[in-house]
Scaffold this active site. Structure first.
Site, mmCIF file in Angstrom:
data_model
loop_
_atom_site.group_PDB
_atom_site.id
_atom_site.type_symbol
_atom_site.label_atom_id
_atom_site.label_comp_id
_atom_site.label_asym_id
_atom_site.label_seq_id
_atom_site.Cartn_x
_atom_site.Cartn_y
_atom_site.Cartn_z
ATOM 1 N N GLY A 188 0.992 -0.898 0.104
ATOM 2 C CA GLY A 188 0.034 -0.244 0.241
ATOM 3 C C GLY A 188 1.056 1.229 0.319
ATOM 4 O O GLY A 188 0.361 1.801 0.983
ATOM 5 N N GLU A 225 12.881 -3.916 -5.254
ATOM 6 C CA GLU A 225 12.127 -4.306 -6.846
ATOM 7 C C GLU A 225 12.604 -3.774 -7.721
ATOM 8 O O GLU A 225 12.001 -4.408 -8.768
ATOM 9 C CB GLU A 225 10.376 -3.493 -6.533
ATOM 10 C CG GLU A 225 9.119 -3.000 -5.480
ATOM 11 C CD GLU A 225 8.509 -2.037 -6.159
ATOM 12 O OE1 GLU A 225 8.500 -1.712 -4.760
ATOM 13 O OE2 GLU A 225 7.781 -2.612 -6.817
ATOM 14 N N GLU A 239 10.926 7.088 -17.293
ATOM 15 C CA GLU A 239 10.907 9.077 -16.873
ATOM 16 C C GLU A 239 11.597 8.931 -15.685
ATOM 17 O O GLU A 239 12.601 9.705 -14.855
ATOM 18 C CB GLU A 239 9.837 9.131 -16.995
ATOM 19 C CG GLU A 239 9.123 8.677 -18.055
ATOM 20 C CD GLU A 239 8.698 8.053 -18.476
ATOM 21 O OE1 GLU A 239 8.393 7.661 -18.148
ATOM 22 O OE2 GLU A 239 7.732 7.990 -20.002
#
Ligand code: FAD
Length: 386
Positions: free
Chosen positions: A124, A241, A371
């Site tokens: 979250g 990640e 980006e």
């Protein structure tokens, strides 16, 4: 960086490969789409990995891990994704952050259970007005006795509808500078006050959700790290990640499947074998080699106790954008047949291509857009002004 693998690493790769080939149910071998259809099967496989301590490969043994190196974990992830095996990506993101910053209570309660796959997580972080600029998040948590009380909403929460717990960033000091008023909690997803609303993505799957919190109580003991220091804990999660190894593994599998179809003597329906197609594939082969080395470098740095940052961003950008290029090349080579879905016997490469093409698009947004990762390379890597 040493570009050769040790004999131990080679043997580990072979062990993982042999295990997946022997144990993975063929119904989940057909790609992520099938994995979602066969969620129970996939969870069964993940539990078996948990029993072998392969979920927490890099985690300390006392918390149910295998205590292996980041490179061993990288090899494991690469083999899993190459063979279309289901990975618990949340475990790999949250685990290291909780081990590094969490209290002994949190580690004892959650890490071993996650390693055994008794607990499944969702993340979250993102909110409707806080994605790339995550530190602008507005979900509030206010102290009340032994608890904090959470109000607000999170969006793009992958697999929240299947999760037991959420690891969540909330604002605990609205008056502090935005990075310094955030805390990081874990919360039970099955408690009153949490509403999960499905968001159907462009692959027509229920993967995303918006999650609403209305007076949700979380014990103070569920705080990871210190109050108002959650941003700095979350950077550990985010660092885990980005490595690109999973994206390049998916890409390499597609490449190998297409080359396999072209090699067949009679050919596969609609698969081109002309010089133009060969050149495109040769070009992809070079790029896949580059991409793997960028990702191995991230693991190699972690093995050597260095903190990859711009390196992880470069590996992530290159691998996710390469997957999109590889899918386009795959479509060009397989032509109209390439549009056929899994289950159609005329579909080349098991009908994976249309689905992979669609899910390769959000890959350049998830875990920080291309980006945003380019900004990291420019500022932290090249020392350019913000
Ligand atoms: C497949 C997938 C799974 C996800 N799973 C989760 C999850 O489980 N939990 C969770 O919390 N979140 C999840 N997310 C959300 C993800 O983290 C955000 O989508 C991402 O951080 C971008 O935020 P945004 O969507 O709000 O886009 P925005 O931040 O609004 O960006 C819109 C566009 O503007 C560009 N942009 C923004 N800022 C800059 C800048 N400073 N410089 C240049 N360009 C800029 C972006 O690159 C993008 O192209 C997931 C997303 C995807 C695609």
């Amino acid at each position: 960086m040493d570009f050769t693998f040790t004999s131990e690493q080679d043997a580990w790769r072979q062990e993982v490969r042999d295990y997946i080939r022997a144990e993975l149910d063929p119904r989940i071998i057909a790609g992520e789409e099938a994995y979602r259809q066969h969620y129970k099967l996939a969870m069964g496989f993940r539990k078996k990995l948990g029993a072998k301590k392969w979920i927490g490969i890099g985690w300390p043994k006392e918390y149910g891990g295998l205590g292996a190196s980041p490179m061993m974990q990288c090899i494991f992830h690469e083999e899993m994704i190459y063979h279309h095996a289901p990975l618990d990506s949340q475990a790999y993101q949250l685990g290291p952050a909780m081990i590094k910053h969490g209290s002994e209570y949190l580690k004892r309660k959650f890490i071993a259970a996650t390693a055994a796959q008794e607990i499944v997580w969702c993340q979250g972080f993102s909110e409707p007005n806080a994605g790339s600029d995550l530190a602008s998040l507005q979900t509030r948590a206010v102290e009340d006795g032994d608890d904090y009380v959470i109000n607000g909403s999170k969006i793009w929460t992958s697999m929240a509808h299947k999760a037991d717990y959420i690891h969540i960033l909330v604002r605990t000091d609205p008056n502090a500078p935005k990075h310094k008023g955030i805390s990081y909690f874990v919360a039970d997803m099955k408690q009153p006050g949490i509403t999960i609303v499905p968001l159907i993505d462009m692959s027509n799957e229920h993967h995303f959700n918006q999650v609403f919190f209305e007076n949700v109580r979380v014990p103070k003991t569920n705080l990871i790290g210190e109050k108002n220091m959650g941003w700095y804990v979350a950077t550990t999660t985010l660092d885990n990640e980005r490595s690109g190894i999973r994206d390049v593994a998916r890409c390499r599998r597609l490449y190998d499947d297409i080359v396999g179809a072209m090699r067949q003597l009679k050919g596969v329906s609609g698969v081109r074998r002309d010089a133009g197609a060969l050149h495109k594939l040769a070009d992809m082969r070079v790029q896949i080699a580059v991409s793997r080395n960028l990702s191995y470098r991230v693991a190699w740095m972690q093995d050597n106790k260095q903190q990859p940052n711009k390196e992880a961003s470069a590996a992530k950008i290159f691998a996710t954008e390469l997957e999109q290029r590889m899918c386009r090349v795959g479509m060009e080579i397989t032509g109209l047949y390439g549009l056929l879905l899994n289950g159609d016997r005329r579909a080349p490469v098991a009908g994976i291509l249309p689905y992979q093409m669609i899910v390769s698009i959000p890959a350049t947004i998830a875990a920080g857009s291309s980006e945003v990762n380019r900004n990291i390379i420019a500022t932290r890597g090249l020392g350019l002004p913000r």
